[in-house]
Design an enzyme around this catalytic site. Sequence first.
Site, mmCIF file in Angstrom:
data_model
loop_
_atom_site.group_PDB
_atom_site.id
_atom_site.type_symbol
_atom_site.label_atom_id
_atom_site.label_comp_id
_atom_site.label_asym_id
_atom_site.label_seq_id
_atom_site.Cartn_x
_atom_site.Cartn_y
_atom_site.Cartn_z
ATOM 1 N N ASN A 225 22.858 4.288 41.560
ATOM 2 C CA ASN A 225 21.566 4.855 41.159
ATOM 3 C C ASN A 225 21.333 6.123 41.980
ATOM 4 O O ASN A 225 22.154 6.491 42.813
ATOM 5 C CB ASN A 225 20.445 3.825 41.344
ATOM 6 N N ASP A 293 20.368 -4.164 40.890
ATOM 7 C CA ASP A 293 19.954 -5.520 40.508
ATOM 8 C C ASP A 293 21.139 -6.352 40.030
ATOM 9 O O ASP A 293 21.147 -7.558 40.176
ATOM 10 C CB ASP A 293 18.906 -5.445 39.390
ATOM 11 N N LYS A 303 42.815 -0.254 37.630
ATOM 12 C CA LYS A 303 41.969 0.610 36.793
ATOM 13 C C LYS A 303 41.990 0.150 35.327
ATOM 14 O O LYS A 303 43.068 -0.129 34.771
ATOM 15 C CB LYS A 303 42.492 2.051 36.910
ATOM 16 N N PRO A 320 22.238 -10.599 44.936
ATOM 17 C CA PRO A 320 21.257 -11.281 45.780
ATOM 18 C C PRO A 320 20.090 -10.347 46.070
ATOM 19 O O PRO A 320 20.273 -9.135 46.186
ATOM 20 C CB PRO A 320 22.045 -11.565 47.074
ATOM 21 N N ASP A 321 18.889 -10.899 46.172
ATOM 22 C CA ASP A 321 17.724 -10.089 46.535
ATOM 23 C C ASP A 321 17.589 -10.132 48.061
ATOM 24 O O ASP A 321 17.188 -11.146 48.639
ATOM 25 C CB ASP A 321 16.462 -10.608 45.844
ATOM 26 N N ILE A 322 17.934 -9.027 48.691
ATOM 27 C CA ILE A 322 17.980 -8.986 50.162
ATOM 28 C C ILE A 322 16.573 -9.142 50.741
ATOM 29 O O ILE A 322 16.340 -9.928 51.669
ATOM 30 C CB ILE A 322 18.649 -7.676 50.629
ATOM 31 N N PHE A 340 9.795 -2.061 49.312
ATOM 32 C CA PHE A 340 9.387 -0.907 48.524
ATOM 33 C C PHE A 340 9.282 -1.326 47.068
ATOM 34 O O PHE A 340 9.984 -2.247 46.639
ATOM 35 C CB PHE A 340 10.415 0.234 48.666
#
Length: 413
Positions: A225, A293, A303, A320-322, A340
């Site tokens: 991102n 996510d 490759k 995983p959601d840290i 955040f």
Amino acid sequence: MALEGPVPGRHKIVLENRRILLIVSGGIAAVKVPDLIRRLRERGAAVRCVLTESGAQFVTPMSLAALSGDKVFQDLFSLTDESEMGHINLSREADIVLVAPATANIMAKMAYGMADDLATTALLATDKPVMIAPSMNVMMWEHAATQANLATLLDRGIHIVGPGAGDMACGEVGNGRMAEVADIVAALDGFFKSRREHGPLSGQSALVTSGPTHEPIDPVRYIANRSSGKQGHAIAAALADLGAKVTLVSGPTQEPDPAGVTVTAVETAEQMLTACTAAKPFDIAVCAAAVADWRVADSTTSKIKKTGDTPPALSLTENPDILATLAKAGKDRPHLVIGFAAETENVIDNGSAKRNAKNCDWIVANDVSAGFGGDSNTVHLITEDGADSWPTLSKQAVAERLATHIADHINKS
Ligand code: C5P
């Protein structure tokens, strides 16, 4: 017994990435400024100069620009300066303002709050610490007026280095010689070190996550991102500046490592979680990373080839959601967990919902409808008391304000 010598790189660590606004006023000692800039830059500091009209009689803007590697600011009313960098920003986008040499005249103007040129305007507008390196004739230094101005400045918390005693350019001998370059460097070094040692977060440990994560598809491709890491890195630096022992776990970014912070570089969300868990225990956690996510469920070690007409289908699995993991109740839960929320609509409502969903104490919610990666941020700090909306600030100013709130909270709880 081993002889004690200077610790190699000691100054470098403390001054690295420090932004010094150097105001050069008109004294003969201005001829030492090029060497001062060289020494500061050698230690990794960024130096930006403001040259007064009389300072320009002793040193040229061209030499200061060449040595600092930056534009030299001279004019209060220059439209270019004002549009590119107003005097307010100029004075605030620094970690310290150093006046070297500081003449009797500029000290008097500072004491009286005068603002009749760019240098004095920046000095009046700054919210940053100020250090002066006085330089003047001994009679001027000892004059009651200068001593009264000095007392006013010291009383306001202005830092001073020198002056020393010795032969002066005017032929007289006595106090008033600008401190040697090495002493000015050491004074700056000492200032930053003492702020860390005695800061309001000394004794506290903090973990900060920053940057994006890269989730591999195959050995050469990944999902990422647009997070720049600027905000997270600035928060790590601001917490360290207030004395916290900071570990920064960062995804891939272009940002330099903040001075005095332990940095662990990771690529994926899973690696980020492992690094955060390994850094436990800590008192404060600030999760500013834009963690992906999802990751590719079956990323390959070779490759993926373009074969046939059908593009490969990527199957994704949740990361995983840290933040939620760190904020989970338990005996090693940090005292303060901050997340955040980058939102494009209903910023405060969505931020508050995220605060509850992830069990964190505070959420810094920001509107990212204009995109990621700029230098400023407009945020709302959401706590149990509600939302506090801050004006648009540079990411560094957001970081400093957040660090101050954290210190206030920790010290009153
Ligand atoms: O759910 P969302 O991604 O909007 O939440 C944002 C907050 O959660 C940020 O503080 C981010 O650092 C954190 N987060 C995390 N791990 C994830 C996803 C988000 O720590 N996997």
